[in-house]
Design an enzyme around this catalytic site. Structure first.
Site, PDB file in Angstrom:
ATOM      1  N   TYR A 248     -10.989   2.397  15.484  1.00 16.42           N
ATOM      2  CA  TYR A 248     -10.036   2.850  14.458  1.00 16.42           C
ATOM      3  C   TYR A 248      -9.960   4.381  14.463  1.00 16.42           C
ATOM      4  CZ  TYR A 248      -7.745   3.763  10.021  1.00 16.42           C
ATOM      5  OH  TYR A 248      -6.871   4.237   9.059  1.00 16.42           O
TER       6      TYR A 248
ATOM      7  N   GLU B 181      -4.254  -2.651   0.529  1.00 17.62           N
ATOM      8  CA  GLU B 181      -4.723  -3.867   1.202  1.00 17.62           C
ATOM      9  C   GLU B 181      -5.544  -3.556   2.465  1.00 17.62           C
ATOM     10  OE1 GLU B 181      -1.361  -6.424   1.975  1.00 17.62           O
ATOM     11  OE2 GLU B 181      -0.796  -6.510  -0.139  1.00 17.62           O
TER      12      GLU B 181
ATOM     13  N   ARG C 204       6.480  -8.662   6.959  1.00 15.79           N
ATOM     14  CA  ARG C 204       6.655  -9.620   5.858  1.00 15.79           C
ATOM     15  C   ARG C 204       7.937  -9.339   5.067  1.00 15.79           C
ATOM     16  NH1 ARG C 204       0.983  -8.768   3.033  1.00 15.79           N
ATOM     17  NH2 ARG C 204       1.357  -6.715   3.904  1.00 15.79           N
TER      18      ARG C 204
ATOM     19  N   GLY D 101       0.773  -1.238   0.000  1.00 12.97           N
ATOM     20  CA  GLY D 101       0.000   0.000   0.000  1.00 12.97           C
ATOM     21  C   GLY D 101       0.805   1.290   0.000  1.00 12.97           C
TER      22      GLY D 101
ATOM     23  N   ASN E 143       4.029   4.912   9.068  1.00 13.60           N
ATOM     24  CA  ASN E 143       2.912   4.532   8.205  1.00 13.60           C
ATOM     25  C   ASN E 143       2.225   3.234   8.646  1.00 13.60           C
ATOM     26  OD1 ASN E 143       1.481   4.193   5.434  1.00 13.60           O
ATOM     27  ND2 ASN E 143       2.833   2.397   5.557  1.00 13.60           N
TER      28      ASN E 143
END
Ligand code: NDP
Ligand code: 8X3
Length: 251
Positions: A151, A187, A37, A15, A85
């Site tokens: 959120y 994503e 990842r 992203g 980020n």
């Protein structure tokens, strides 16, 4: 002006973070890419124009964050720009029906991860008397929408932390900025809806959403202003969006 600057980007495996890796690299910067990842980071780094250094990292783990920053090779230690980020949303449920484990993930990543990373990187910036922190907030840090409860709370916290950092660093040359996007196709929704690709896709249908590149272009522009110019905050929407609640979709 960004040539050879060292830019540390958290959440660089997808992203907005991935786009920042590419755009800062194209601008001549040396990029440190951090995320959980490693394979994704390796794939991204293989396509960059300039030098990169990869850091497998879970920003929720304070000791790991400290060790990762302290353990940077000497030629990568003097971070000039930190792009905070890494982040996620989990679910869109009403609070009384929500999943507390998703709340923990959001709070631990979006708030505590940003704090841990900033705490580890900022002392070096203060010592070197130069630096720039660019936080990726959200329109969710300014508005609250249905099901956004926790959120939105995390992004309101990012807004407050950004303002607090700017106050704390006002007697230094270090700049603090935030980019607060509306809907960006990444994503994000796939993660929010636990891998439900059909539901994620509908979030971005019927209008032209922002891309990671749109946000990365903005980050590069903010970082490339003259040193006396501190862009405090950029709210950026797709043209079809006017607020969290107002989105024009073609049928
Ligand atoms: P993506 O899901 O595409 O990317 C999220 C990135 O964050 C991934 O690289 C992921 O890497 C990383 N990440 C997540 N958790 C962790 C963790 N614990 N430690 C390290 N890295 C982590 O989403 P976006 O690019 O859209 O999201 C980036 C930021 O932008 C987030 O802060 C989000 O809240 C914000 N934002 C997004 C908007 C949107 O509409 N997409 C709008 C406004 C703000 P990995 O899984 O490999 O660790
Ligand atoms: C992510 C975009 O609109 O879901 O911050 O809050 S939104």
């Amino acid at each position: 002006m960004l040539t050879d600057k060292i830019v540390l980007i958290t959440g660089a495996s997808a992203g907005i973070g991935q786009a920042c890796a590419r755009k800062f690299s194209e601008a001549g910067a040396r990029v440190i890419l951090a995320a959980r990842r490693l394979e994704q980071l390796e794939e991204i780094a293989a396509h960059l124009q300039g030098p990169s250094h990869l850091v497998p990292l879970d920003v929720r783990d304070q000791r790991a964050v400290e060790a990762a920053i302290a353990g940077l090779p000497s030629e990568w230690q003097a971070v000039d720009i930190l792009v905070n980020n890494a982040g996620l949303g989990r679910g869109l449920d009403k609070l009384h029906e929500g999943d507390p484990s998703g709340w923990d993930e959001m709070i631990d990543t979006n708030i505590k991860g940003l704090l841990y990373t900033s705490r580890a990187v900022l002392p070096g910036m203060v010592e070197r008397d130069r630096g720039h922190v660019i936080n990726i907030g959200s329109i969710a840090g300014h508005e609250v929408y249905p099901g956004g409860n926790v959120y939105c709370a995390t992004k309101h916290a990012v807004d407050a932390i950004t303002k607090g950092m700017r106050i704390d660093l006002v007697d230094t040359p270090i700049r603090v900025s935030t980019i607060d996007p509306g809907l960006v196709e990444t994503e994000f929704s796939l993660v929010r809806f636990h891998g439900d690709a059909d539901r994620a896709r509908t979030v971005y249908q019927g209008y032209k959403p922002l891309t990671g590149d749109d946000i990365a272009d903005t980050a590069v522009w903010i970082a490339d202003r003259p040193e006396h110019v501190q862009v405090a905050e950029v709210i950026i929407f797709p043209t079809a969006q006017a607020s969290s609640a107002v989105l024009h979709k073609e049928r």
